[in-house]
Design a protein around this motif. Structure first.
Motif, PDB file in Angstrom:
ATOM      1  N   GLU A 187      -2.709  -9.118   5.164  1.00  0.00           N
ATOM      2  CA  GLU A 187      -3.311  -8.623   4.246  1.00  0.00           C
ATOM      3  C   GLU A 187      -4.953  -8.390   4.621  1.00  0.00           C
ATOM      4  O   GLU A 187      -5.475  -7.347   4.331  1.00  0.00           O
ATOM      5  N   ALA A 245      -0.038   4.238   2.297  1.00  0.00           N
ATOM      6  CA  ALA A 245       0.065   3.905   3.862  1.00  0.00           C
ATOM      7  C   ALA A 245       1.112   4.842   4.613  1.00  0.00           C
ATOM      8  O   ALA A 245       2.008   5.401   3.989  1.00  0.00           O
ATOM      9  N   ASP A 270       0.946  -1.162  -0.043  1.00  0.00           N
ATOM     10  CA  ASP A 270       0.106   0.008   0.038  1.00  0.00           C
ATOM     11  C   ASP A 270       1.113   1.200   0.044  1.00  0.00           C
ATOM     12  O   ASP A 270       1.390   1.790   0.939  1.00  0.00           O
ATOM     13  N   GLY A 279       1.057  -1.897   7.676  1.00  0.00           N
ATOM     14  CA  GLY A 279       0.609  -2.848   6.842  1.00  0.00           C
ATOM     15  C   GLY A 279       1.373  -3.563   5.888  1.00  0.00           C
ATOM     16  O   GLY A 279       1.218  -4.266   5.037  1.00  0.00           O
ATOM     17  N   LYS A 326      -4.665  -6.125   7.720  1.00  0.00           N
ATOM     18  CA  LYS A 326      -3.704  -4.728   7.564  1.00  0.00           C
ATOM     19  C   LYS A 326      -2.581  -4.613   8.691  1.00  0.00           C
ATOM     20  O   LYS A 326      -2.187  -3.732   9.238  1.00  0.00           O
TER      21      LYS A 326
END
Length: 577
Positions: A521, A332, A329, A365, A524
């Protein structure tokens, strides 16, 4: 000589009234002075066999003879005395083998003092063991301050110090990198040659079957094959081997045909046998595919008409590594911030630096994989992030929580709420069953435990069948899976893992990596894992290499870069790519 005759061990669960056969008629002969390995996947019966050979358990049927004594007929007191006088045991967790507050040399002298060795002889023998195990340079160091490889070498030396009849080591290299693994193997060979001590190495690593004199493969509680030493240069095609090309016939005439033989000869449910007139050779084949006449024609053909196919590991054998990808991500926020981190250990008044100025930022994450040889500071770094150790200089922030500015109580409370730590040694509470272990963190937090979720995680970790067992009733691999289950079921935003698959065979390690990735996943979770096993890497992971207490590489794993890493790690040849 060590001899097991038709060994049977059946465990009875009084709650479910189930009976489980751990050993099913196992026969085993070890000659005096041999260096051998007992190999097999998790749950094969290795731990049960260790406990019986060490006199810590007795078989349900069969016999165990050591030095001509049938020890399974001994009382518990007699077995304990026999074990003390004749057997050196080495646990995979070195903290169970050593007095960490004493020096290396003092640890070596303790078993000699307990065996009433004359002082001068004890000192001389200790010096010889320090030489054999390459420990002279750390002989005055506290054992709690030496590296993992040095700790295991010392554990083996301590086991040999009392001059036992034989030494048995359980997964002695499971948590070491390849360099330290082969170094210990070479040392064991030298020690076996010089001292003539019988040594048994218990492991799930199939590479051992070709680097010792003999290796016994145990599967489903039986001896199913025997391997012999080959030149290490010939190991490339054996790295992915899961079976042996030899099979062992036990006293009940049971024989298990190795998978590679079964597959390569197209055997199915029925196999036909015939015997050569010399009675030295027997043949088997699938009668549905090949007639006896065809077998005769094949045997008549000159041997040079048949090309031997050399098995080598290929990328096809490890294609699962590339199928499962972790998605970073990129939006993030920063979650763990490490700046200017330094950590040293004080040994006899002198500082020995382990972490030397690390700067690291980890996003929420993300999946961070830290690798590097034993002793470079991987475990120390995890312990610093968890707040289990105090650092010398620098800063560690997790969110708004500053690790260095909090006292032990505050760090402990924060860790309980936010961090699940899978250490190299299981963190299970031994007086209660595994099912109740899963509840303990929730009790301390005052939160409601969801048994359905906990049991589902246990199922994904392949340990749900042991939920009613106590930790002491579990094998090393089962304890590892139970610890992983406990950590994953806690629902913390951070998971730290130190060699989480060290005691597991490759099939279980693959399955558990999938489970870990699912949790990361779906929830997170921020994952920071340390391991020397590069086959645990997956595309999308952030890969950090440590070298001499510093970050030597920090990159995002791609399919292309992973291919290069795996090619080098598993020694895959260019033409197989």
């Amino acid at each position: 000589m060590i001899r097991c005759i038709d060994l049977i061990k059946i465990y009875h669960d009084p709650v479910t009234d189930y009976k489980v056969s751990a050993l099913r008629g196992l026969d085993l002969d070890v000659e005096e002075g041999e260096l051998i390995s007992l190999i097999g996947p998790s749950g094969a019966g290795k731990t049960t066999l260790i406990n019986i050979l060490a006199g810590m358990d007795i078989p349900t049927g069969g016999a165990v003879l050591i030095k001509g004594e049938q020890i399974d007929r001994y009382t518990e007191k007699q077995r304990r005395k026999f074990r003390y006088e004749n057997i050196g045991l080495v646990n995979q967790f070195t903290s169970k083998n050593l007095f960490t507050h004493l020096s290396v040399r003092e640890n070596l002298l303790i078993p000699m003092k307990m065996s009433y060795f004359p002082l001068e002889q004890a000192k001389k023998d200790a010096d010889e063991l320090l030489r054999l195990f390459n420990l002279q340079h750390v002989k005055n160091n506290k054992t709690g301050k030496i590296s993992g490889g040095e700790s295991m070498r010392l554990s083996l030396a301590v086991a040999l110090a009392k001059k036992p009849y034989f030494v048995m080591a359980d997964e002695p290299t499971g948590q070491l990198d390849s360099k330290n693994t082969f170094e210990i193997i070479d040392i064991l060979k030298e020690v076996n040659k010089e001292l003539g001590t019988t040594i048994l190495i218990v492991t799930h690593d199939v590479r051992y079957r070709t680097i010792f004199e003999r290796s016994f493969l145990i599967r489903d509680g039986r001896l199913v094959g025997v391997g012999y030493e080959t030149d290490r240069k010939q190991l490339e095609f054996l790295l992915d081997a899961s079976e042996l090309n030899r099979a062992y016939i036990d006293q009940s005439n049971f024989i298990q045909i190795p998978e590679r033989i079964k597959d390569s000869t197209a055997l199915r449910e029925v196999a036909e046998f015939d015997i050569h007139p010399s009675k030295l050779v027997a043949f088997l084949w699938n009668p549905d595919l090949v007639t006896k006449e065809k077998v005769i024609d094949i045997l008549k053909d000159p041997i040079d008409e048949w090309k031997e196919v050399k098995e080598e590991i290929t990328f096809k054998d490890v294609e699962y590594l590339f199928k499962r990808k972790f998605k970073e991500d990129k939006k993030a926020e920063e979650f763990i911030s490490i700046k200017g981190l330094h950590k040293s250990y004080k040994i006899f008044g002198k500082d020995y630096p382990v972490i030397k100025g690390i700067d690291l930022s980890i996003k929420k994450g993300d999946f961070v994989f830290i690798s590097g040889p034993s002793g470079v500071g991987k475990t120390t770094l995890l312990n610093l992030i968890a707040g289990l150790l105090s650092f010398d200089k620098g800063k560690i922030h997790i969110g708004k929580f500053s690790i260095g500015e909090k006292d032990d109580t505050e760090k402990s409370d924060f860790r309980l709420e936010n961090v699940a730590y899978i250490t190299q040694y299981h963190s299970l509470f031994e007086p209660i069953q595994l099912r109740d272990n899963l509840v303990i963190p929730y009790l301390f937090q005052g939160k409601e435990y969801n048994p359905t979720f906990g049991e589902e995680i246990a199922k994904q970790c392949h340990i749900n069948h042991k939920l009613d067992s106590y930790p002491d009733e579990l094998s090393a691999g089962e304890k590892q899976r139970a610890t992983l289950s406990l950590a994953l079921s806690r629902n913390t935003p951070i998971i730290l893992a130190d060699e989480p698959t060290a005691n597991l065979d490759s099939t279980l390690a693959k399955a558990l990596m999938d489970t870990i990735m699912n949790i990361v996943e779906q929830k997170k979770v921020t994952m920071v894992m340390c391991s020397h096993d590069l086959s645990l890497l997956r595309p999308g992971f952030r890969h950090i290499r440590l070298s001499d207490g510093k970050i030597s590489e920090d990159s995002r794993v791609t399919e292309s870069s992973l291919k290069g890493i795996i090619k080098e790690y598993l020694q895959i040849k260019e033409n197989n790519s």
